[in-house]
Design an enzyme around this catalytic site. Structure first.
Site, PDB file in Angstrom:
ATOM      1  N   ASP A 110     -12.911 -11.816   5.376  1.00 40.37           N
ATOM      2  CA  ASP A 110     -12.558 -12.043   3.971  1.00 40.37           C
ATOM      3  C   ASP A 110     -12.873 -10.832   3.080  1.00 40.37           C
ATOM      4  O   ASP A 110     -13.997 -10.314   3.095  1.00 40.37           O
ATOM      5  CB  ASP A 110     -13.294 -13.281   3.436  1.00 40.37           C
ATOM      6  CG  ASP A 110     -12.680 -14.560   3.986  1.00 40.37           C
ATOM      7  OD1 ASP A 110     -11.448 -14.612   4.145  1.00 40.37           O
ATOM      8  OD2 ASP A 110     -13.453 -15.498   4.289  1.00 40.37           O
ATOM      9  N   HIS A 258     -11.135 -14.237  11.203  1.00 41.08           N
ATOM     10  CA  HIS A 258     -10.477 -15.534  11.337  1.00 41.08           C
ATOM     11  C   HIS A 258      -9.000 -15.405  10.964  1.00 41.08           C
ATOM     12  O   HIS A 258      -8.564 -14.406  10.384  1.00 41.08           O
ATOM     13  CB  HIS A 258     -11.170 -16.602  10.487  1.00 41.08           C
ATOM     14  CG  HIS A 258     -11.223 -16.279   9.029  1.00 41.08           C
ATOM     15  ND1 HIS A 258     -12.078 -15.351   8.494  1.00 41.08           N
ATOM     16  CD2 HIS A 258     -10.499 -16.751   7.985  1.00 41.08           C
ATOM     17  CE1 HIS A 258     -11.891 -15.265   7.196  1.00 41.08           C
ATOM     18  NE2 HIS A 258     -10.929 -16.102   6.856  1.00 41.08           N
ATOM     19  N   ARG A 273     -13.016 -23.299  -1.139  1.00 41.58           N
ATOM     20  CA  ARG A 273     -13.687 -22.220  -0.412  1.00 41.58           C
ATOM     21  C   ARG A 273     -14.648 -21.494  -1.342  1.00 41.58           C
ATOM     22  O   ARG A 273     -14.284 -21.122  -2.464  1.00 41.58           O
ATOM     23  CB  ARG A 273     -12.605 -21.255   0.073  1.00 41.58           C
ATOM     24  CG  ARG A 273     -13.062 -20.240   1.056  1.00 41.58           C
ATOM     25  CD  ARG A 273     -11.924 -19.294   1.415  1.00 41.58           C
ATOM     26  NE  ARG A 273     -12.173 -18.026   0.759  1.00 41.58           N
ATOM     27  CZ  ARG A 273     -11.618 -16.867   1.098  1.00 41.58           C
ATOM     28  NH1 ARG A 273     -10.757 -16.813   2.094  1.00 41.58           N
ATOM     29  NH2 ARG A 273     -11.911 -15.762   0.458  1.00 41.58           N
TER      30      ARG A 273
HETATM   31  C1  SIN Z   1      -8.992 -18.184   4.788  1.00 39.46           C
HETATM   32  O1  SIN Z   1     -10.002 -18.373   4.132  1.00 39.46           O
HETATM   33  O2  SIN Z   1      -8.661 -17.069   5.173  1.00 39.46           O
HETATM   34  C2  SIN Z   1      -8.146 -19.386   5.138  1.00 39.46           C
HETATM   35  C3  SIN Z   1      -8.759 -20.176   6.228  1.00 39.46           C
HETATM   36  C4  SIN Z   1      -8.050 -21.474   6.413  1.00 39.46           C
HETATM   37  O3  SIN Z   1      -7.292 -21.898   5.540  1.00 39.46           O
HETATM   38  O4  SIN Z   1      -8.283 -22.112   7.439  1.00 39.46           O
END
Ligand code: SIN
Length: 282
Positions: A110, A258, A273
């Site tokens: 991120d 991720h 988030r």
């Molecule tokens: C993200 O924070 O990059 C998205 C992760 C998700 O939506 O699973």
């Protein structure tokens, strides 16, 4: 066969997700204040497993989500993404049939384009599609350990530029964020970073933000980055998490990447988030 780690804790139950990476956490209620002794075990498990999946959760009120995040440090505010009304630290992840993008569709850590990229991210999903919408994680310690010695020697001394204009410009225009409202930071970080808490080395490059290796020609940089992207995305370093409603994932951006899978259109997926400020990678 690889022996799975056992649960070392008294106040949480940590069930390893895969030999390298991840654990499901049971016995914690994140909708309430977490006692200090239980919090100490969560922090330990975070360092051990890199990504925690808190199971059997209720919907966490936004104030409580922010409060829990702050126990790990000051919160990071996203430079470009839409935030929840009244909660600038909460980034609402939301994809519907009308969305032009879903967040995080390519491998990334991120906001690695920040001078001090976030330490970790906590995402709770409140609206899940009937199936699909998984999130993948890749273990960047294992990716570093998996390089040959000559390539480790090469990348150990190199730094790379992480940029964001090509990602953030126009990205959230359908959610009320014009280019005038956003920042597009860029920063130079070492390709190999040392985790401040575990002392372990990990690769810190990703195909979303990392655009150029300093000191190399463009063609050398492109070739080395392509090799590193492919290496860090190798299936052996990955896990794929299938969400159940109100699961909360907490990942360490310093040692894993991720990627979110948008395979559920035209269904809806929504979550909140929170990211925690990190330090300058070293
Ligand atoms: C993200 O924070 O990059 C998205 C992760 C998700 O939506 O699973």
């Amino acid at each position: 066969m690889v022996a799975l780690k056992t649960n070392d804790y008294q106040l949480i139950d940590a069930k390893p997700f895969a030999p390298n990476l991840g654990a499901e956490i049971y016995g914690v209620d994140l909708s309430r204040d977490v006692p200090d002794d239980q919090f100490a075990e969560i922090r330990d498990a975070f360092h051990k497993y890199q990504v925690l999946f808190f199971k059997d959760q209720k919907e966490i009120p936004p104030e409580q989500h922010v409060k829990f995040g702050k126990r790990f440090g000051p919160l990071h505010v996203h430079p470009a993404a839409p935030t929840m009304s009244g909660h600038p630290e909460i980034f609402e992840i939301h994809a519907t049939k009308d969305s032009k993008i879903a967040n995080g569709e390519f491998w990334h850590s991120d906001v690695s384009c920040d001078e001090k990229p976030p330490l970790g991210t906590m995402l709770q999903i409140h609206i899940a599609p009937p199936c699909g919408g998984d999130t993948m994680f890749s273990d960047m310690y294992a990716a570093y350990d998996g390089l040959s010695d000559p390539i480790k020697t090469l990348v150990d001394g190199l730094s790379a530029l992480h940029s964001s204009e090509h990602i953030y410009k126009g990205r959230y225009s359908d959610r009320g964020k014009t280019d005038a409202d956003i920042d597009c930071p860029q920063a130079v970080h070492p390709i190999v970073r040392t985790h401040p808490d575990t002392g372990r080395k990990s690769l810190f490059v990703n195909r979303t933000f990392t655009t150029k290796i300093l000191g190399l020609s463009d063609s050398e940089s492109d070739a080395v980055l392509a090799m590193l992207f492919e290496h860090t995305e190798h299936i052996n370093y990955q896990i794929r998490f299938q969400w159940t409603l109100n699961d909360m994932a907490f990942w360490d951006n310093r040692c894993c990447m991720h990627r979110a899978i948008w395979d559920y259109w035209p269904e809806e997926r929504k979550g909140r988030r929170v990211t925690i400020e990190g330090d300058r990678p070293k």
